[in-house]
Motif scaffolding. Structure first.
Motif, mmCIF file in Angstrom:
data_model
loop_
_atom_site.group_PDB
_atom_site.id
_atom_site.type_symbol
_atom_site.label_atom_id
_atom_site.label_comp_id
_atom_site.label_asym_id
_atom_site.label_seq_id
_atom_site.Cartn_x
_atom_site.Cartn_y
_atom_site.Cartn_z
ATOM 1 N N ILE A 1 31.376 -14.786 -8.461
ATOM 2 C CA ILE A 1 31.760 -13.468 -8.359
ATOM 3 C C ILE A 1 33.369 -13.375 -8.233
ATOM 4 C CG2 ILE A 1 29.623 -12.661 -7.344
ATOM 5 C CD1 ILE A 1 31.263 -12.599 -4.556
ATOM 6 N N ARG A 2 33.857 -12.184 -8.751
ATOM 7 C CA ARG A 2 35.184 -11.644 -8.449
ATOM 8 C C ARG A 2 34.973 -10.260 -7.601
ATOM 9 N NH1 ARG A 2 35.464 -15.891 -9.782
ATOM 10 N NH2 ARG A 2 37.025 -17.268 -11.146
ATOM 11 N N SER A 3 35.948 -9.884 -6.987
ATOM 12 C CA SER A 3 35.468 -8.521 -6.078
ATOM 13 C C SER A 3 36.795 -7.636 -5.861
ATOM 14 C CB SER A 3 34.796 -8.946 -4.898
ATOM 15 O OG SER A 3 34.702 -7.733 -4.033
ATOM 16 N N ASP B 1 40.272 -9.421 -6.003
ATOM 17 C CA ASP B 1 40.752 -9.776 -7.394
ATOM 18 C C ASP B 1 41.377 -8.780 -8.089
ATOM 19 O OD1 ASP B 1 39.734 -12.734 -7.360
ATOM 20 O OD2 ASP B 1 38.041 -11.596 -6.731
ATOM 21 N N TYR B 2 41.171 -7.509 -7.862
ATOM 22 C CA TYR B 2 41.486 -6.196 -8.285
ATOM 23 C C TYR B 2 41.161 -5.286 -7.412
ATOM 24 C CZ TYR B 2 36.644 -7.409 -9.750
ATOM 25 O OH TYR B 2 35.396 -7.612 -9.656
ATOM 26 N N ILE B 3 41.890 -3.917 -7.786
ATOM 27 C CA ILE B 3 41.597 -2.750 -6.792
ATOM 28 C C ILE B 3 40.611 -1.825 -7.333
ATOM 29 C CG2 ILE B 3 43.049 -1.002 -5.757
ATOM 30 C CD1 ILE B 3 43.701 -3.843 -4.731
ATOM 31 N N LYS B 4 39.938 -1.271 -6.661
ATOM 32 C CA LYS B 4 38.793 -0.318 -7.082
ATOM 33 C C LYS B 4 39.063 0.941 -6.261
ATOM 34 C CE LYS B 4 34.869 1.539 -8.343
ATOM 35 N NZ LYS B 4 33.450 1.218 -7.425
ATOM 36 N N ILE B 5 39.626 1.975 -7.046
ATOM 37 C CA ILE B 5 39.784 3.227 -6.550
ATOM 38 C C ILE B 5 38.990 4.511 -7.030
ATOM 39 C CG2 ILE B 5 41.819 5.034 -6.661
ATOM 40 C CD1 ILE B 5 43.643 2.623 -7.285
ATOM 41 N N VAL B 6 38.219 5.163 -6.053
ATOM 42 C CA VAL B 6 37.131 6.068 -6.446
ATOM 43 C C VAL B 6 37.934 7.405 -6.722
ATOM 44 C CG1 VAL B 6 35.256 7.338 -5.488
ATOM 45 C CG2 VAL B 6 35.459 4.949 -5.119
ATOM 46 N N VAL B 7 37.822 7.857 -8.027
ATOM 47 C CA VAL B 7 38.663 9.260 -8.333
ATOM 48 C C VAL B 7 37.299 10.248 -8.361
ATOM 49 C CG1 VAL B 7 40.045 10.113 -10.112
ATOM 50 C CG2 VAL B 7 40.134 7.870 -9.626
ATOM 51 N N GLU B 8 37.659 11.325 -7.777
ATOM 52 C CA GLU B 8 36.851 12.475 -7.809
ATOM 53 C C GLU B 8 37.580 13.777 -8.569
ATOM 54 O OE1 GLU B 8 33.688 12.014 -7.177
ATOM 55 O OE2 GLU B 8 33.627 10.609 -5.370
ATOM 56 N N ALA B 9 36.864 14.493 -9.192
ATOM 57 C CA ALA B 9 37.499 15.799 -9.589
ATOM 58 C C ALA B 9 38.205 16.590 -8.531
ATOM 59 C CB ALA B 9 36.186 16.697 -10.325
#
Ligand SMILES: [Zn+2]
Length: 368
Positions: free
Chosen positions: A111-113, A156-164
């Motif tokens: 895995i990467r996360s 390993d990377y950045i996750k960004i939750v974008v909403e309207a």
């Protein structure tokens, strides 16, 4: 056509094994029958002294990569592995201790996360039971601290939750700061954008990868051309979007998602296979780990990808775009992540389900 993996026999620690008479997917087509050597954890070159496995007529794929999963425990890795998914790109799992326990497990899916995702204080993600408090990012200064904390944790990377706009996600200045901070740290930033309003914000904020694809109406032509000309990558998670549309009682809304993928594909945007596999309570739809990737490949073919393109979407392309240069193809020196099939998925993509054997880093998978 089998829909579940067969009994996988002969599991053992990595030694030297030679698959004889196998036709290898080289990224475009199947080779003539040849011998592939598994030497320890990697693809070898010399079959001398290897234990021979007769595989005439069988097809060998590089281990499949699911570019959008969530992790819940060792069972998740077992399920992925059983279905030939030998690499999983996790797009939000916490706490860090759980993640650490699932990294580098010998003989199972690698895995990467992203670790903890960045979310706003008022959107649907803030209401997911057990959501990490550290996920909520309130302003640009906070954004920089958030990214620094993920880097310190080994994300390993950045996750960004974008909403309207108005739907409770981080505002545009905060989004801009999140993506800029990720890039300043040399990290790729993946945007969750499941609605039209969110897609526009994610594009403006500088997302490298946009995951999900809006329902109801296709992406605007200008959005498609920006994705292509600005070198963005999409992980549409059609399996999840299909499930969300059905759960809303609006299954017809899914057609637009498929049309958007077709348009992105025609424009030359790299499309990665990802499912959003999860068993998280409180989310719109739960997607089964492993099995779902085979459905995603079918949906990608329905959207207009050739069978070879769909296979690349789950092998060489995610390897390239996530910097996993040791996998995604069957070549000497690369990880021996392999899926042996009875059927030919170039002729019919559903044949990826005809799994005979799976190897993760040279270790054959056997059910616990
Ligand atoms: Zn997800």
């Amino acid at each position: 056509m089998t829909t579940s993996p067969r009994a996988l026999c002969g599991g053992s620690a990595p030694g030297k094994t030679a698959l004889d008479g196998v036709r290898v997917f080289d990224g475009r087509q199947l080779s003539e029958p040849r011998t592939v050597v598994i030497d320890g954890g990697v693809i070898g070159t010399d079959a001398a002294g290897a234990q021979l496995i007769e595989a005439s007529g069988a097809v060998l794929l590089p281990g499949l990569i699911d570019a959008h999963i969530h992790l819940h425990g060792r069972d998740t890795l077992e399920q992925l592995c059983a279905y030939g998914v030998t690499t999983g790109l996790d797009m939000a799992t916490w706490p860090p201790q759980l993640l650490a326990s699932l990294r580098g497990v010998p003989g199972l899916t690698d895995i990467r996360s992203a670790g903890t995702p960045a979310i706003g204080s008022g959107g649907p993600h803030a209401k997911i039971p057990g959501m990490a408090e550290a996920a909520i990012v309130l302003d640009p200064e906070h954004a920089r601290r958030f990214v620094a904390a993920r880097v310190a944790e080994g994300a390993d990377y950045i996750k960004i939750v974008v909403e309207a706009p108005g739907e409770g996600g981080p505002d545009q200045p905060t989004l801009d700061a999140l993506f800029a901070a990720a890039h300043a740290q040399g990290m790729k930033a993946v945007a969750h954008a499941a609605s039209h309003g969110a897609y526009a914000l994610a594009l403006d904020a500088g997302a490298d990868v946009i995951t999900h694809i809006p329902l109801g109406r296709p992406l605007e032509a200008t959005e498609v051309s920006r994705m292509a000309s600005e070198g963005r990558v999409t992980v549409p998670t059609l399996t999840m979007m299909e499930g969300v549309a059905a759960s809303r009682g609006a299954a017809d809304d899914f057609a637009a998602a498929s049309q958007s993928v077709a348009a992105l594909h025609r424009a030359g945007v790299p499309i990665l296979a990802g499912t959003d596999a999860n068993s998280q309570p409180g989310v719109p739809f739960q997607v089964k780990h492993g099995e779902s990737l085979h459905h995603e490949l079918e949906l990608l073919v329905d959207a207009g990808l050739s069978t070879a393109e769909a296979l690349r979407a789950a092998t060489s392309l995610p390897a390239r775009h996530f910097g996993l240069m040791d996998r995604g193809a069957i070549e000497p020196g690369l990880r021996a992540d392999l899926v042996l099939l009875d059927g030919d998925p170039l002729a019919d993509i559903r044949a990826t389900r005809t799994i005979r054997r799976v190897w993760c880093g040279g270790t054959e998978y056997t059910p616990a």
